[in-house]
Structures are given as structure tokens and as C-alpha cells.
Design an enzyme around this catalytic site. Structure first.
Site, PDB file in Angstrom:
ATOM      1  CE1 TYR A 123      -4.075  -1.901   0.665  1.00  0.00           C
ATOM      2  CE2 TYR A 123      -4.601   0.424   0.774  1.00  0.00           C
ATOM      3  CZ  TYR A 123      -5.008  -0.878   0.625  1.00  0.00           C
ATOM      4  OH  TYR A 123      -6.319  -1.160   0.437  1.00  0.00           O
ATOM      5  CE  LYS A 190       1.460 -17.738   1.676  1.00  0.00           C
ATOM      6  NZ  LYS A 190       0.385 -18.738   1.771  1.00  0.00           N
ATOM      7  CG  ASP A 223      -2.398 -19.367   3.413  1.00  0.00           C
ATOM      8  OD1 ASP A 223      -1.768 -18.938   4.398  1.00  0.00           O
ATOM      9  OD2 ASP A 223      -1.905 -20.176   2.612  1.00  0.00           O
ATOM     10  CG  ASP A 247      -7.728  -3.193   2.306  1.00  0.00           C
ATOM     11  OD1 ASP A 247      -8.592  -2.442   2.773  1.00  0.00           O
ATOM     12  OD2 ASP A 247      -7.682  -3.536   1.113  1.00  0.00           O
TER      13      ASP A 247
END
Ligand code: NAD
Length: 358
Positions: A123, A190, A223, A247
Site C-alpha cells: 500500500y 506470509k 491463508d 485491509d
């Protein structure tokens, strides 16, 4: 009397902020609103969707409440929301997701708080268009440094995650946990794939967690986190995430507690705070007096607490809870079906909340 910058926003923003202003004033707390327009219309009129006067007003007043602002997709101006967060260094995006009795949800008794890092990650807005000089230079540099090739027809977005940026958002999450007697902080990442950006986020999170031995700490891969939030959200308390995952997971968590109409938020830095709903400008409903004003009203409750007006915040939260529980004066999205003819209007729902404050 609090002087607060009020940014009505665009799309449905002006309708829902008007509702929130009326409700906030009905608590008895006195506000002197410094109204500052920003967004698409301002871009057409003034050539800049976020003129300096808006930033100057927030810098002076320190606190702002804003309606959503439309961001053109792919082209046009950069997101006003992102620019505001970066310029004012509002590094913590705090998004509570709590179930209210009577709200249409698949789950009960949820009370999650999301801490989304607000200034870096994908972002950050460091992007190079396909075929640009910048994109070509990066492709050449990557080839030289790592002998990995990026396809020449690629657009490129850079994902920076720093020790500084991670440390302060994770600390903010733990400080909040401590002040509000919460039990656990979960860092989401991640790191198995992005070892040097998400890996760093995880490493710094673990380090900061050591300063708060009374609060449980764990980490989850993004995930897996998404699946867990759908299957057993009650296991989670405070989540801290880099910007992009934060987000996405904010909307997921909003869905768990009844939808975007019920998801408030605050962007908080060391000096300034801007309160706004998680949702966007819902432009297709513009001017229809139809959408749910609760997310901005709940953001207003967060603002009352930030200002130290705890009693007014609690009174307003009780009024909101009562209106939701009754289920009569709520907007279409909170009715059993969206075409329910008894749905309240935006202003009607605000009136019902004000009625409960009296
Ligand atoms: P959106 O949040 O506006 O809408 C998503 C869905 O939720 C739509 O079906 C919409 O009708 C519904 N919805 C949203 N707010 C609602 C409310 N108060 N009551 C009832 N239903 C509601 O997301 P989008 O359509 O992806 O984005 C529209 C615009 O808003 C885009 O330009 C986007 O960039 C911008 N946006 C702004 C902000 C912000 O100002 N902070 C945040 C997100 C999106």
C-alpha cells in the site's frame, strides 16, 4: 467544546456523516465542526482531491472524522485515504468488529479488534507502470542482483516492511490489549513465502511480544487465518497485520459481525487521529438516504473515547445497541431481506438512536 475536522467525503459519505454528526451532538458533548471537503468533486474544482487546507485543518485540530472517499480504479488521482494516512503518519488502523445482539450475523459473541499497519507494505504506493523508465530500471536491477527475470511487460509494485513500522504497530496492538484487558494478540503474515518482508514482520512481532509477558502471543499464516476466522472466529481477540492483509481481513471480519454497515475504524498516529468507517463510498446509493450510518456512528463512539468522553461513548453505544436489538428502525442491510419495505432510512436510523439517548 471540541474543534474537530469534519470531512463529509463523497458518494454516500455526506449522508452518513450528517447522521453521525446529529447523533454525536445529541450525546450532549459540544463540537465545533471544521468542515473540509475532499475527494472527487474537490479534484474537479480545485485540481487536487486532498488540498493542503484539509491537512492544515487536521494538523491544527488534531482530530478528524471523515466519510468515505471514492478512489478511481487504475487511473486518476491516488487514494485520498491512503495519502491522508501516510502524510499524517496515522500508522495504526484500528478496526473493532463486535457482534451486537439482534444484528443479522452467522456468529454470536464475537469481539475482535484488528490492528492494520497503515503506512507501508504494498500500500506504500511505490509503483511503476508497465514500460515506464522505472519499471525497466527495476527489471534490469533485479536481473543484475539476483539473476531472476521479471517479464518485460510487467507493472511493478514495491512491498517495503520495516522494523520501525512493524515495531510501532505491534506495540500499539499490545498497548491496546493491556489497557483494555484483552487476552491475546495474533500476528498475521506470509513469512514462509515472503521471508524478508513478512519474515521481518514476524520476527519483530515476536520481539515486541516479549515486552508483554501477561498477554498471550501467537502468529498465523494469512491463508490459514482466513479459514480460521470463518470456522472458529471466537478463538481470536486482537489481530495485528501488515497493511494489505489488514485491509482484506478487515472486510472479512466485518462480514462476521453483520457486514460493512457495522464496521467502524480509526486511523491513529502519535499526533493525530482520523475516524472513519471501514466501508467505501457505496456510490450506487448516493443521495438515496438509504445506506447504514452505523459504521460512521460507531467510529464516532471511538472518537468520543479518544477524546476522553467515555460516559458519552457508553451512553451512545447503549442507544445503538437498543436500536439494533429492536430491529425496527434499522436500514435495509440489517433487515432479514434487503427489500424489506419497513427498512429505515439513513436519517431515520439516526433519529431512532437519538430517541434512545433522550
Ligand atoms: P464499498 O465499501 O463502498 O461497498 C461494498 C459493498 O458494501 C457494496 O455493496 C455497498 O453497497 C455496501 N455498503 C458499503 N457501505 C455500506 C453502508 N454504509 N450501508 C450498507 N451497505 C454498504 O466498497 P467499493 O464498492 O469497493 O468501493 C467504493 C468506493 O469507495 C471506491 O472508490 C473505493 O476506493 C472507495 N473506498 C473508500 C474507503 C475510504 O474512504 N476509507 C474505503 C474503502 C473503499
Amino acid at each position: 467544546m471540541y474543534r474537530v475536522t469534519l470531512i463529509p467525503g463523497d458518494g454516500t459519505g455526506p449522508e452518513i456523516t450528517e447522521a453521525a454528526v446529529r447523533v454525536l451532538e445529541a450525546t450532549g458533548v459540544k463540537f465545533d465542526w471544521d468542515i473540509q471537503n475532499a475527494g472527487e468533486d474537490v479534484y474537479h474544482d480545485e485540481g487536487n482531491p486532498l488540498p493542503e487546507r484539509v491537512l492544515a485543518s487536521i494538523k491544527k485540530n488534531k482530530v478528524a472524522i471523515k466519510g468515505p472517499i471514492t478512489t478511481p480504479v487504475g487511473t486518476g488521482f491516488r487514494s485520498v485515504n491512503v495519502t491522508l494516512r501516510q502524510t499524517l503518519d496515522l500508522y495504526s488502523c484500528v478496526r473493532p468488529c463486535k457482534t451486537y445482539k439482534g444484528a443479522k450475523t452467522r456468529y454470536e459473541n464475537l469481539d475482535l479488534v484488528i490492528f492494520r499497519e497503515n503506512t507501508e507494505d504494498l500500500y506504500a504506493g511505490i509503483e511503476y507502470q508497465k514500460d515506464s523508465e522505472g519499471a525497466r530500471a527495476i527489471i534490469d536491477l533485479v536481473k543484475k542482483l539476483s539473476d531472476r527475470s521479471i517479464r518485460p511487460d510487467s507493472g511493478i509494485s514495491i512491498k517495503p516492511i520495516s522494523v520501525y513500522g512493524t515495531e510501532r504497530i505491534v506495540r500499539a496492538a499490545f498497548e491496546y490489549a493491556q489497557k483494555n484487558a484483552r487476552r491475546k494478540v495474533t500476528a498475521v503474515h506470509k513469512a514462509n513465502i515472503m521471508k524478508y518482508s513478512d519474515g521481518l514482520f514476524l520476527e519483530v512481532s515476536r520481539k515486541v511480544a516479549k515486552d508483554y509477558p501477561d498477554i498471550e502471543f501467537e502468529d498465523k499464516i494469512i491463508d490459514n487465518m482466513c479459514m480460521q476466522l470463518v470456522q472458529k472466529p471466537e478463538l481470536y481477540d486482537i489481530l495485528v497485520l501488515p497493511n494489505l492483509y489488514g485491509d482484506v481481513v478487515s472486510d472479512l471480519a466485518a462480514g462476521l459481525v453483520g457486514g460493512l454497515g457495522l464496521a467502524p475504524g480509526a486511523n491513529i498516529g502519535d499526533e493525530y487521529a482520523v475516524f472513519e468507517a471501514t466501508h467505501g463510498s457505496a456510490p450506487k446509493y448516493k443521495g438515496l438516504n438509504k445506506v447504514n450510518p452505523l459504521a460512521v456512528i460507531l467510529s464516532g463512539i471511538m472518537m468520543l473515547r479518544y477524546l476522553g468522553e467515555v460516559e458519552a461513548a457508553e451512553k451512545l453505544d447503549s442507544a445503538v445497541s437498543a436500536v439494533i436489538e429492536e430491529g425496527r428502525n434499522v436500514t435495509y442491510d440489517m433487515k432479514p431481506t434487503p427489500d424489506d419495505p419497513s427498512a429505515a432510512t439513513t436519517s431515520g436510523m439516526a433519529d431512532a438512536i437519538i430517541g434512545k439517548l433522550r
